[in-house]
Design an enzyme around this catalytic site. Structure first.
Site, PDB file in Angstrom:
ATOM      1  N   HIS A   1      40.981  25.893  38.478  1.00  9.11           N
ATOM      2  CA  HIS A   1      41.255  27.320  38.295  1.00  9.11           C
ATOM      3  C   HIS A   1      42.454  27.755  39.141  1.00  9.11           C
ATOM      4  CE1 HIS A   1      40.842  31.620  38.126  1.00  9.11           C
ATOM      5  NE2 HIS A   1      40.637  31.673  39.424  1.00  9.11           N
TER       6      HIS A   1
ATOM      7  N   ARG B   1      42.524  25.074  29.997  1.00 11.52           N
ATOM      8  CA  ARG B   1      43.015  25.051  31.379  1.00 11.52           C
ATOM      9  C   ARG B   1      42.915  23.624  31.893  1.00 11.52           C
ATOM     10  NH1 ARG B   1      38.966  27.332  35.275  1.00 11.52           N
ATOM     11  NH2 ARG B   1      38.823  25.169  35.962  1.00 11.52           N
TER      12      ARG B   1
ATOM     13  N   TYR C   1      32.098  21.341  38.266  1.00 13.67           N
ATOM     14  CA  TYR C   1      31.333  21.994  37.200  1.00 13.67           C
ATOM     15  C   TYR C   1      31.806  21.610  35.796  1.00 13.67           C
ATOM     16  CZ  TYR C   1      35.443  24.992  37.736  1.00 13.67           C
ATOM     17  OH  TYR C   1      36.736  25.454  37.855  1.00 13.67           O
TER      18      TYR C   1
HETATM   19  C1  LIG Z   1      37.911  42.135  38.817  1.00 11.61           C
HETATM   20  C2  LIG Z   1      37.954  40.720  39.270  1.00 11.61           C
HETATM   21  N1  LIG Z   1      36.803  40.034  39.407  1.00 11.61           N
HETATM   22  C3  LIG Z   1      36.817  38.761  39.835  1.00 11.61           C
HETATM   23  C4  LIG Z   1      37.994  38.138  40.133  1.00 11.61           C
HETATM   24  C5  LIG Z   1      38.000  36.700  40.632  1.00 11.61           C
HETATM   25  N2  LIG Z   1      38.585  35.868  39.594  1.00 11.61           N
HETATM   26  C6  LIG Z   1      39.887  35.572  39.599  1.00 11.61           C
HETATM   27  S1  LIG Z   1      40.343  34.767  38.232  1.00 11.61           S
HETATM   28  C7  LIG Z   1      38.766  34.737  37.638  1.00 11.61           C
HETATM   29  C8  LIG Z   1      38.489  34.091  36.331  1.00 11.61           C
HETATM   30  C9  LIG Z   1      39.412  34.563  35.278  1.00 11.61           C
HETATM   31  O1  LIG Z   1      39.116  33.946  34.086  1.00 11.61           O
HETATM   32  P1  LIG Z   1      39.988  34.234  32.793  1.00 11.61           P
HETATM   33  O2  LIG Z   1      40.053  35.700  32.540  1.00 11.61           O
HETATM   34  O3  LIG Z   1      39.457  33.388  31.704  1.00 11.61           O
HETATM   35  O4  LIG Z   1      41.458  33.778  33.213  1.00 11.61           O
HETATM   36  P2  LIG Z   1      41.944  32.318  33.623  1.00 11.61           P
HETATM   37  O5  LIG Z   1      41.694  32.171  35.079  1.00 11.61           O
HETATM   38  O6  LIG Z   1      41.195  31.336  32.821  1.00 11.61           O
HETATM   39  O7  LIG Z   1      43.397  32.327  33.334  1.00 11.61           O
HETATM   40  C10 LIG Z   1      37.900  35.374  38.519  1.00 11.61           C
HETATM   41  C11 LIG Z   1      36.464  35.508  38.331  1.00 11.61           C
HETATM   42  C12 LIG Z   1      39.173  38.897  39.987  1.00 11.61           C
HETATM   43  N3  LIG Z   1      40.377  38.396  40.276  1.00 11.61           N
HETATM   44  N4  LIG Z   1      39.129  40.171  39.554  1.00 11.61           N
END
Ligand SMILES: Cc1ncc(C[n+]2csc(CCOP(=O)(O)OP(=O)(O)O)c2C)c(N)n1
Ligand SMILES: [Mg+2]
Lengths: 355, 326
Positions: free
Chosen positions: A260, A256, A269
């Protein structure tokens, strides 16, 4: 008695390395036009992304999740899919949407906070964005089971991140897919971060790919910045799915590059030097190097592609921003097929109060 | 005394209680180095280490389920769920276990834990980031539910929640996370769980509200020069301070309830039922409620159509005044 009753291995696939060096015997049999298409859609995805980030800073759209660095995962997989296959994206799959034929202006509208942006054209086989991490995986498995039961020659493909593999829904989906031999391809874009949590703290598994083994089917890690490897793995997995041989988990190992989302500040971080290392592995640069070697690339071609992408993007922004606001009462229209008496009354109340 | 916002006030409460009580641990997504997406746990990982401030894997059921295990065995977990929309994967743990461990074991095991979670709309966010699911939790016996309306009561309620022997859901109204700055004492104090607060005295109409809406209601009331409004800030939604509600309604004879959750089965309905049971004969007009509609909260562009507004509140007050014949 104690003995070994199982031994497992995890496969890794890379075809095109970061220097543009190519493992020729594994290159998918592409027409020149297909290679150009890959390049052009990756460029378009990035142009969309750059514009969206700008619009967000200007307050013209809301929180936005950038795709930068993950173009090969998205465009490579989307090229492999056939018309009747159904895609279930998470929230970072702008490239998949574009490649699949979602009108770009709709994506801008969606990120601007307009539900009409997620009205997906009838001929585009895509599910709407899923914001809750992991929750759409069972939907993809269910749709795959449905295709199987209805004897359709189609598969489903579901995108999610490394973080999503921690949710119960991931594990339940993998298990269902294994048990029902569902024609589904799980595509994990392991971009090594889930907001501020690095993948090493997300799981103790050495790879995401190996998690499939526990559910009784194949998992493979591919270089996610190598569009050939992604295409190859996904098209093989889709063929396998369509011919009744069940699911596959593909871990696209990528990075990434951006924060985020626009609400996040990765500097807090994450070491900038890590980002620099990964910028050098850029999926678009890599394909460009390959195309140069093969005589498929020229300055003129590059300029044309960039200019065209920018034009498409600015026209899409214009179209999105020209959209007239909804009438207030419309917010009540999509809860049920037919509005309930309560909704009719509340709609009247809102309209009355607005006068 | 320092002027703090809600984020800083909760942070201060956590910091001070963690210093006093080594059994307190924090667990949640991105709460460590990142300090939580709203920065409520900022600096705590540095102060107390990663063992007490745990960046968890991305799994809400895991966060709440392990919190129960920790709470039952001597720790005091304070968990964070990043947004209210992500409580849903943890519902089994909350509704079927956190709330019932005491009853199931007849007091042998308990779950003295706090769940912190932002709530509500008004920040122009993505889907699942603007919801108000308090009614589901209030409906569940065995859980306590609190919601501060300003930095002062946020700190005091947090300390009470941490020291409570039962599971407390601590909702943080995200619309006012940084919207109000006020003096918050450095020294330790508590705001009791189960006690509402009369924010403003008045004689004509009682407005009952909580969380972010206390601020909006106050603003609306300032625009109403001809009516004397009493404002009750519930602060705790479960257990509910019925006495304060009833005393106020008996005095004014009229009542409006303001909350942003969907209307049907919402918390306003419960309050109306209690008024009906305990103050019906004092009522001079039917109780009005200003709530969200029975729809999914619209995204950023059209969210305002859904939320209560000054005008909707003023209209409701006008209506009860008119219905009472005054
Ligand atoms: C059930 C849930 N918990 C928390 C979140 C908040 N949240 C949004 S994206 C994210 C991280 C996602 O990480 P990843 O699955 O690696 O996907 P990326 O963002 O790296 O594409 C979090 C914690 C959410 N959207 N849904
Ligand atoms: Mg990730």
């Amino acid at each position: 008695m104690e003995k070994i009753i199982g031994k497992f291995q995890t496969k890794y696939l890379q075809i095109l390395d970061e220097f543009g060096k190519c493992d020729e015997k594994n290159v998918p049999k592409f027409k020149k036009s297909a290679i150009k298409k890959l390049y052009e859609y990756m460029i378009l995805t990035r142009a969309f992304d750059d514009k969206a980030l700008k619009l967000q800073r200007q307050g013209r759209i809301g929180t936005f999740a950038s795709t930068r660095g993950q173009e090969a995962c998205q465009i490579g997989s989307a090229l492999a899919i056939k018309k009747d296959d159904l895609i279930f994206p998470a929230f970072r799959e702008n490239g998949v949407y574009l490649m699949r034929g979602m009108p770009m202006y709709k994506l801008f509208s969606y990120w601007a906070g307009d539900e009409r942006g997620m009205i997906i054209p009838e001929n585009v086989n895509l599910f709407p964005i899923s914001i809750t991490v992991g929750a759409h995986l069972p939907h993809a498995v269910g749709a795959a089971m449905s295709f199987k039961i209805q004897k359709k020659k189609a598969a489903t493909m579901v995108f999610f991140g490394d973080g999503a593999t921690s949710e119960g829904d991931f594990h339940e989906s993998m298990n269902f897919a294994g048990v029902y031999k569902a024609p589904v391809v799980f595509i994990c874009q392991n971009n090594q971060w889930a907001i501020s949590v690095p993948v090493k703290e997300q799981t103790s598994s050495a790879t995401i790919a190996q998690k499939a083994i526990a559910y009784g089917f194949e998992g493979i890690r591919v270089d996610g910045n190598d569009v050939f490897a992604v295409y190859r793995a996904v098209s093989d997995a889709l063929k396998k799915a369509r011919s009744g041989k069940g699911p596959t988990l593909i871990e696209c190992f990528t990075y990434r590059i951006s924060d985020h989302t626009t609400s996040d500040e990765a500097k807090k971080y994450r070491d900038e030097s890590e980002v620099e290392v990964w910028k050098k592995k850029d999926p678009i640069d890599r394909l460009k190097k390959y195309m140069l070697k093969k005589g498929l690339f020229s300055d003129k071609y590059e300029k044309n592609v960039l200019t065209r992408a920018e034009k498409i993007v600015s026209e899409a922004v214009e179209k999105s921003e020209a959209l007239k606001d909804i009438k207030a009462g419309e917010i009540f229209e999509y809860m049920y097929e037919k509005k309930t008496p309560d909704l009719i009354e509340q709609q009247k109340e809102l309209n009355g109060g607005l006068k | 005394m320092a002027k703090l916002n809600l984020v800083e006030a909760i942070n201060l409460a956590l910091k001070q209680e963690m210093k006093k009580d080594g059994k307190i641990v924090l667990i949640g997504e991105d709460i460590g180095e990142d300090g939580g997406v709203f920065r409520v746990t900022e600096g705590l990982a540095k102060l107390y280490g990663n063992e007490r401030v745990m960046d968890s894997p991305l799994a809400e059921s895991g966060i709440l389920g392990t919190s129960i295990g920790m709470a039952a065995t001597g720790l005091k977990p304070i968990s964070e769920v990043q947004f209210e929309g992500f409580l849903m994967p943890a519902f089994d743990q909350l509704i079927s276990h956190a709330s019932r461990i005491r009853n199931r074991s007849r007091g042998r095991f308990t779950a003295p834990m706090v769940l912190r979670c932002p709530i509500g709309g008004g920040i122009k966010a993505l889907e699942h980031h603007s919801d108000s699911p308090e009614a589901y939790l209030i409906h569940t016996p065995g859980l306590k539910v609190v919601i501060p309306s300003n930095p002062y009561n946020a700190k005091g309620l947090m300390i009470s929640a941490i020291r409570d022997p039962d599971p407390v859901i601590f909702f943080e109204p995200k619309k006012i996370y940084r919207a109000i700055k006020m003096e918050v004492p450095e020294k330790e104090y508590t705001v009791p769980i189960g006690k509402a607060h009369v924010v403003k005295k008045g004689d004509d109409v009682t407005i009952i509200t909580y969380g972010a809406w206390v601020k909006t209601v106050r603003e609306a009331v300032e625009k109403m020069s001809d009516v004397s409004v009493e404002i009750v800030d519930l602060r705790t939604l479960s257990p509910l301070d019925t006495t304060t509600i009833i005393n106020s309604v008996k005095k004014t004879g009229k009542c409006v309830i303001v909350n942003e959750a969907q209307r049907t089965g919402g918390f306003a309905a419960e309050i109306i039922a209690r008024i009906n049971e305990k103050a019906f004969f004092n009522l001079e007009a039917p109780v009005e409620r200003v709530t969200g509609y029975d729809i999914v909260v619209p995204l950023r562009k059209f969210e305002n159509l859904y939320l209560p507004t000054h005008q909707k509140i003023i209209n409701a007050v006008d209506k009860v005044m008119k219905n009472s014949g005054k």
